[in-house]
Design a protein around this motif. Structure first.
Motif, PDB file in Angstrom:
ATOM      1  N   LEU A  12       1.053  -0.937  -0.202  1.00  0.00           N
ATOM      2  CA  LEU A  12      -0.084  -0.094  -0.055  1.00  0.00           C
ATOM      3  C   LEU A  12       0.734   1.007   0.056  1.00  0.00           C
ATOM      4  CD1 LEU A  12      -2.930   0.819  -0.103  1.00  0.00           C
ATOM      5  CD2 LEU A  12      -2.823   1.572   2.603  1.00  0.00           C
ATOM      6  N   PRO A  13       1.520   1.788   0.623  1.00  0.00           N
ATOM      7  CA  PRO A  13       2.616   2.968   1.017  1.00  0.00           C
ATOM      8  C   PRO A  13       3.176   2.899  -0.381  1.00  0.00           C
ATOM      9  CG  PRO A  13       3.201   1.597   3.021  1.00  0.00           C
ATOM     10  CD  PRO A  13       2.445   0.710   2.043  1.00  0.00           C
ATOM     11  N   VAL A  14       3.670   2.038  -0.950  1.00  0.00           N
ATOM     12  CA  VAL A  14       4.657   1.782  -2.536  1.00  0.00           C
ATOM     13  C   VAL A  14       3.994   2.617  -3.552  1.00  0.00           C
ATOM     14  CG1 VAL A  14       5.999   0.384  -3.778  1.00  0.00           C
ATOM     15  CG2 VAL A  14       6.911   0.108  -1.564  1.00  0.00           C
ATOM     16  N   TYR A  15       2.975   2.109  -3.567  1.00  0.00           N
ATOM     17  CA  TYR A  15       1.524   2.098  -4.453  1.00  0.00           C
ATOM     18  C   TYR A  15       1.198   3.445  -4.312  1.00  0.00           C
ATOM     19  CZ  TYR A  15      -2.851   1.290  -7.100  1.00  0.00           C
ATOM     20  OH  TYR A  15      -3.733   2.477  -7.735  1.00  0.00           O
ATOM     21  N   LEU A  16       0.848   3.790  -2.898  1.00  0.00           N
ATOM     22  CA  LEU A  16       0.390   5.336  -2.678  1.00  0.00           C
ATOM     23  C   LEU A  16       1.572   6.307  -3.285  1.00  0.00           C
ATOM     24  CD1 LEU A  16      -1.922   5.015  -0.065  1.00  0.00           C
ATOM     25  CD2 LEU A  16      -1.976   5.211  -3.203  1.00  0.00           C
ATOM     26  N   LEU A  17       3.154   6.454  -2.808  1.00  0.00           N
ATOM     27  CA  LEU A  17       4.032   7.015  -2.790  1.00  0.00           C
ATOM     28  C   LEU A  17       4.160   7.203  -4.163  1.00  0.00           C
ATOM     29  CD1 LEU A  17       5.136   6.202   0.639  1.00  0.00           C
ATOM     30  CD2 LEU A  17       3.928   8.642  -0.220  1.00  0.00           C
ATOM     31  N   ASP A  18       4.071   6.802  -5.456  1.00  0.00           N
ATOM     32  CA  ASP A  18       4.394   6.764  -6.821  1.00  0.00           C
ATOM     33  C   ASP A  18       5.444   7.830  -7.104  1.00  0.00           C
ATOM     34  OD1 ASP A  18       4.615   5.527  -9.475  1.00  0.00           O
ATOM     35  OD2 ASP A  18       3.757   6.977 -10.210  1.00  0.00           O
ATOM     36  N   ASP A  36       6.028   8.488 -10.274  1.00  0.00           N
ATOM     37  CA  ASP A  36       6.341   9.547 -10.789  1.00  0.00           C
ATOM     38  C   ASP A  36       4.042  10.589 -10.943  1.00  0.00           C
ATOM     39  OD1 ASP A  36       7.264   9.235 -12.369  1.00  0.00           O
ATOM     40  OD2 ASP A  36       6.714   6.673 -12.779  1.00  0.00           O
ATOM     41  N   SER A  37       3.552   9.984  -9.211  1.00  0.00           N
ATOM     42  CA  SER A  37       3.080  10.951  -9.197  1.00  0.00           C
ATOM     43  C   SER A  37       3.277  12.027  -7.928  1.00  0.00           C
ATOM     44  CB  SER A  37       1.699   9.435  -8.812  1.00  0.00           C
ATOM     45  OG  SER A  37       1.659   9.481  -9.705  1.00  0.00           O
ATOM     46  N   ILE A  38       3.985  12.019  -7.211  1.00  0.00           N
ATOM     47  CA  ILE A  38       4.302  12.660  -5.780  1.00  0.00           C
ATOM     48  C   ILE A  38       5.815  13.113  -6.004  1.00  0.00           C
ATOM     49  CG2 ILE A  38       4.965  12.923  -3.596  1.00  0.00           C
ATOM     50  CD1 ILE A  38       2.996  10.196  -3.371  1.00  0.00           C
ATOM     51  N   GLY A  39       5.987  14.503  -6.517  1.00  0.00           N
ATOM     52  CA  GLY A  39       6.742  15.466  -6.441  1.00  0.00           C
ATOM     53  C   GLY A  39       7.845  15.318  -5.741  1.00  0.00           C
ATOM     54  N   LEU A  40       8.558  14.677  -4.901  1.00  0.00           N
ATOM     55  CA  LEU A  40       9.246  13.947  -3.509  1.00  0.00           C
ATOM     56  C   LEU A  40      10.711  13.688  -4.567  1.00  0.00           C
ATOM     57  CD1 LEU A  40       7.125  13.417  -0.910  1.00  0.00           C
ATOM     58  CD2 LEU A  40       8.811  16.231  -1.304  1.00  0.00           C
ATOM     59  N   PRO A  41      11.864  13.453  -4.101  1.00  0.00           N
ATOM     60  CA  PRO A  41      13.437  12.695  -3.978  1.00  0.00           C
ATOM     61  C   PRO A  41      13.012  11.321  -3.723  1.00  0.00           C
ATOM     62  CG  PRO A  41      13.872  14.401  -3.389  1.00  0.00           C
ATOM     63  CD  PRO A  41      12.692  14.188  -3.408  1.00  0.00           C
ATOM     64  N   VAL A  42      13.374  10.408  -4.749  1.00  0.00           N
ATOM     65  CA  VAL A  42      12.740   8.908  -4.559  1.00  0.00           C
ATOM     66  C   VAL A  42      13.787   8.251  -3.681  1.00  0.00           C
ATOM     67  CG1 VAL A  42      13.280   6.626  -5.174  1.00  0.00           C
ATOM     68  CG2 VAL A  42      13.223   8.345  -7.192  1.00  0.00           C
ATOM     69  N   PRO A  43      14.559   9.152  -2.956  1.00  0.00           N
ATOM     70  CA  PRO A  43      15.233   8.699  -1.807  1.00  0.00           C
ATOM     71  C   PRO A  43      13.960   8.983  -0.391  1.00  0.00           C
ATOM     72  CG  PRO A  43      16.700   9.396  -2.562  1.00  0.00           C
ATOM     73  CD  PRO A  43      15.734   9.598  -4.078  1.00  0.00           C
ATOM     74  N   VAL A  44      13.532   9.588  -0.176  1.00  0.00           N
ATOM     75  CA  VAL A  44      12.604  10.234   0.489  1.00  0.00           C
ATOM     76  C   VAL A  44      11.117   9.366   0.356  1.00  0.00           C
ATOM     77  CG1 VAL A  44      11.636  12.114   0.944  1.00  0.00           C
ATOM     78  CG2 VAL A  44      14.055  12.563   0.538  1.00  0.00           C
ATOM     79  N   LEU A  45      10.588   9.226  -0.710  1.00  0.00           N
ATOM     80  CA  LEU A  45       9.301   8.100  -0.866  1.00  0.00           C
ATOM     81  C   LEU A  45      10.091   7.163  -0.354  1.00  0.00           C
ATOM     82  CD1 LEU A  45       8.503   9.801  -4.116  1.00  0.00           C
ATOM     83  CD2 LEU A  45       7.481   9.601  -2.203  1.00  0.00           C
ATOM     84  N   ALA A  46      11.213   6.632  -1.045  1.00  0.00           N
ATOM     85  CA  ALA A  46      11.512   5.433  -0.357  1.00  0.00           C
ATOM     86  C   ALA A  46      11.459   5.495   1.093  1.00  0.00           C
ATOM     87  CB  ALA A  46      13.563   4.731  -1.115  1.00  0.00           C
ATOM     88  N   LEU A  47      12.393   6.237   1.539  1.00  0.00           N
ATOM     89  CA  LEU A  47      12.085   6.198   3.067  1.00  0.00           C
ATOM     90  C   LEU A  47      10.787   6.424   3.892  1.00  0.00           C
ATOM     91  CD1 LEU A  47      15.396   8.736   3.780  1.00  0.00           C
ATOM     92  CD2 LEU A  47      15.290   5.829   4.350  1.00  0.00           C
ATOM     93  N   LEU A  48       9.384   6.991   3.701  1.00  0.00           N
ATOM     94  CA  LEU A  48       8.093   6.959   3.376  1.00  0.00           C
ATOM     95  C   LEU A  48       7.712   5.702   3.334  1.00  0.00           C
ATOM     96  CD1 LEU A  48       7.320  10.940   1.951  1.00  0.00           C
ATOM     97  CD2 LEU A  48       7.619   9.966   4.746  1.00  0.00           C
ATOM     98  N   GLY A  49       7.994   5.014   2.286  1.00  0.00           N
ATOM     99  CA  GLY A  49       7.235   4.066   2.273  1.00  0.00           C
ATOM    100  C   GLY A  49       7.998   3.035   3.386  1.00  0.00           C
ATOM    101  N   VAL A  50       8.911   2.549   3.618  1.00  0.00           N
ATOM    102  CA  VAL A  50       9.655   1.769   4.568  1.00  0.00           C
ATOM    103  C   VAL A  50       8.734   2.033   6.160  1.00  0.00           C
ATOM    104  CG1 VAL A  50      11.880   0.957   5.204  1.00  0.00           C
ATOM    105  CG2 VAL A  50      11.647   0.896   2.881  1.00  0.00           C
TER     106      VAL A  50
END
Length: 366
Positions: free
Chosen positions: A305-311, A313-327
């Motif tokens: 669910l977190p990985v799917y929603l924190l896409d 291509d849809s959210i303007g955040l750096p990939v490392p930030v998205l990864a940390l948020l998802g984890v």
């Protein structure tokens, strides 16, 4: 946790780490595509655990009542966390910016997950996001509707465990052979090959269910050779998970990936039945790894669910930030699910997972 079998929890941990490799790591890096193998590991292990508990529980109740009791315990064990996912996911979709699916669609797909139907759409190539991970749970549930009846009936009629194991092994071979001509998507996502994997675990459970006798020694090899083979099994599965370059529907999966996962998992389970030490068992019984394995069901449910929603291509955040948020979100949801919705319904079945012991059916939680 008291009443657990640590090396089996360690195998669960390796399985969920493989799945995370496919769903998390491979999303951002060119490694981890072979992590879909984790599902195969789960299936073999599930067949061993469920069959061990059912066969070694001694009950004088009629087959029908034992069957209903088994299903009730499965629902009680698995559904609290699943229903929480069904309720939370549409709400999360409604709140998430740029979600690729509407809350209404998520709610409808959640109802499909609740009745164990997502595997049908996934096998047809249609998405069931954010519940795509539930397809494997549905496959297991279909076996739960068939396998306990066959097992309880055979036991009631006095069929020896090893005889039933031989018939189960033959059934597994037939199912797997029937699945080989299928397309990659149908092979991966429909019951035939998956039932075969679960039955392999069941065959191991039945093969060690009865104590050895002079005319049927049934001794499992121990010592340095088998310990080295266990390490090799761990290394081979790890190498495949990290390095395999192909998609899970590719032909090498059925000819190499699945046989590797089934053989390695089967040997690790059997090795743990026979041995009490050795490097592989020490690794699998390592506290943090075993703890992760205990929470693997909740983690499997909530990791997507977190990985799917924190896409990205849809959210303007750096990939490392998205990864940390998802984890971080996955860890929080998993912890809450495990402590509140799983652990209260988990019983001890350690005695049923060791050869030559019986477990009392009335108090067993499968």
């Amino acid at each position: 946790m008291r009443g657990r079998v640590d090396h089996l929890d360690g195998i669960r941990a390796l399985a969920i780490l493989a799945v995370l490799g496919a769903h998390w790591v491979a999303t951002y890096l060119p490694v981890g595509k072979g992590g879909y193998l984790g599902v195969d590991v789960f299936f073999v292990l599930s067949g061993f655990v469920i069959t061990s508990v059912m066969w070694r529980s001694r009950s004088s109740e009629p087959v029908g009542r034992q069957y209903v009791t088994f299903l009730r315990k499965r629902v009680r064990r698995l559904y609290p966390a699943l229903l929480a996912l069904v309720v939370v996911s549409p709400i999360a979709v409604a709140l998430a910016p740029g979600a690729a699916v509407t809350a209404t669609d998520a709610a409808e797909r959640g109802l499909l997950a609740a009745v164990q139907g997502t595997w049908v759409l996934e096998a047809m190539g249609e998405t069931t996001d954010p519940f795509r991970q539930t397809w494997s749970l549905a496959i297991e549930w279909y076996l739960y509707l068939l396998w306990p009846l066959a097992l309880y009936t055979a036991r009631r009629r006095g069929v020896p465990a090893r005889t039933f194991a031989r018939w189960s092994a033959l059934t597994a071979v037939v199912l797997y052979a029937a699945a080989l001509p299928m397309s990659g998507l149908l092979f991966y996502g429909t019951p035939p090959a998956r039932f075969a994997e679960i039955l392999v675990g069941a065959v191991i459970a039945l093969a060690v269910a009865e104590p050895a006798t002079p005319d049927r020694p049934g001794r499992i090899p121990t010592g340095r050779g088998p310990q080295a083979l266990a390490l090799l099994a761990l290394a081979a599965v790890t190498a495949y998970v990290v390095l395999a370059p192909w998609h899970y529907t590719a032909d090498p999966v059925r000819w190499l990936g699945v046989p590797l996962a089934v053989a390695a998992t089967g040997w690790l389970v059997l090795h743990g039945v026979a041995e009490t030490g050795g490097p592989a068992l020490r690794l699998l019984s390592w506290g943090p790894l075993a703890l992760l394995g205990r929470a693997s069901y909740s983690l499997y449910l909530w990791h997507w669910l977190p990985v799917y929603l924190l896409d990205k291509d849809s959210i303007g955040l750096p990939v490392p930030v998205l990864a940390l948020l998802g984890v971080g979100l996955a860890a929080g949801l998993t912890t809450a699910s495990y402590l509140l919705l799983e652990r209260p319904f988990m019983g001890s079945h350690a005695a049923a997972l060791r050869p030559g012991r019986e477990s009392p059916a009335p108090t067993e939680r499968v």
